[in-house]
Design an enzyme around this catalytic site. Structure first.
Site, PDB file in Angstrom:
ATOM      1  CG  LEU A  47      12.004  14.584  -3.645  1.00 49.42           C
ATOM      2  CD1 LEU A  47      11.727  13.774  -4.901  1.00 49.42           C
ATOM      3  CD2 LEU A  47      13.474  14.473  -3.272  1.00 49.42           C
ATOM      4  CG  ASP A  48       5.431  14.271  -3.398  1.00 49.38           C
ATOM      5  OD1 ASP A  48       5.231  15.372  -3.933  1.00 49.38           O
ATOM      6  OD2 ASP A  48       4.887  13.215  -3.776  1.00 49.38           O
ATOM      7  N   PRO A  49       7.243  16.050   0.311  1.00 47.50           N
ATOM      8  CG  PRO A  49       5.945  17.544   1.573  1.00 47.50           C
ATOM      9  CD  PRO A  49       6.000  16.848   0.245  1.00 47.50           C
ATOM     10  CG  LEU A  50       5.052  12.017   3.069  1.00 45.31           C
ATOM     11  CD1 LEU A  50       3.879  11.048   3.087  1.00 45.31           C
ATOM     12  CD2 LEU A  50       5.494  12.326   4.496  1.00 45.31           C
ATOM     13  CB  ALA A  51       9.949  11.863  -1.878  1.00 46.34           C
TER      14      ALA A  51
END
Length: 300
Positions: A47-51
């Site tokens: 999962l992306d850091p910003l998600a």
């Protein structure tokens, strides 16, 4: 004075983590592993850091079930910010194109069916996909031209949750390998405008959903035995696969990695993928061919 070395525990199960914003999946696994004192840990789907949202973390023997969970259906809730495209297709990148067009609700709803079914999608250049052994995002950051060919993905459905002139919130149900950032970019382009993801939340991965999730803050507030009580069993990762229950003799054979003939009125003749158990314990994953279960992965 040296701190005593923390003893690693042979503990197995699933932590369904609600990953916080601005934390990498690797950092999240490391934190959970430390909190449980687990000898072994991994995650089912970056999962992306910003998600934010569902990051299934496997401890111990559950790491053997990661492929089955990764292959499960995903649900994402995301916002498209209208009017600007970025290098990363999300809010972290630099703006590379703008548009004054703001789509009407009816136009947005009319275009969504184009993105349902088996479709071709061009991944974002800032992705973890490899080109000649190098990560695409490393090449992009180094200023090299990145050309990722379109790939087939499966989208089961897209629903418009909220619509506004500056951004809209949607929910997508999709298969493995779908990039929501690309989906947002392509929806905007289909509407004759530009757009990027301004919010991304994963609400489900395979059998794990928001209602199952626990935060790092919640885990930190608990004693170790209370954390252990929150662990979901290894078998929870197989909730979407057929289960075959074996008798004691069959279980002994499977524990040694041997195939077994399935007996009984309801015994399957053929299955592409399944798992076998004895007294509720996961023994192995595998497949059934001509009425015989064959092991793919044996569990301790």
């Amino acid at each position: 004075m040296n701190q005593p070395k923390r003893i690693k525990r042979a503990i197995s199960g699933w932590v369904v983590l609600d990953k916080p914003y601005d934390m990498t999946s690797t950092q999240a696994v490391g934190k959970v592993r430390w909190l449980f004192g687990a000898a072994k840990a991994g995650h089912a789907g970056t999962l992306d850091p910003l998600a934010t949202g569902i990051l299934p973390i496997a401890l111990g023997e559950a790491t053997k079930a990661v492929p089955q969970v990764q292959d499960g259906t995903k649900i994402y809730r995301f916002a498209i910010k209208w009017g600007s495209a970025t290098t990363t297709d999300d809010a972290e990148g630099e703006v590379v194109a703008t548009s004054d067009i703001r789509p009407e609700r009816a136009a947005l709803e009319a275009v969504l069916p184009q993105f349902i079914g088996t479709i071709l999608q061009r991944p974002p250049i800032y992705s973890a996909l490899k080109i000649d052994g190098e990560r695409a995002y490393d090449l992009a950051r180094a200023g090299e031209a990145v050309d990722l060919p379109p790939r087939e993905i499966d989208v089961d459905g897209i629903e418009l949750i909220e619509h506004g002139s500056e951004q809209s919130v949607l929910e997508v149900t999709c298969g493995k390998g779908t990039y929501v950032r690309s989906l947002a970019r392509d929806i905007a382009e289909a509407l004759g405008t530009r757009g990027h993801v301004s919010m991304l939340h994963r609400a489900a991965v395979g059998p794990f959903h928001d209602q199952d999730a626990v935060t790092i803050d919640q885990l930190e507030a608990l004693a170790l035995d209370e954390r252990d009580a929150l662990l979901k069993p290894v078998s929870a990762g197989f909730a979407e696969l057929p289960e075959i229950r074996l008798d004691a003799q069959q279980a002994t054979a499977v524990r040694h990695g041997n195939p077994v003939l399935l007996t009984g009125a309801g015994a399957p003749i053929s299955l592409d993928e399944c798992w076998v158990s004895f007294k509720g314990e996961v023994l192995a994953t595998g497949w059934v061919e001509f009425g015989q279960f064959k092991c793919r992965r044996v569990f301790n």
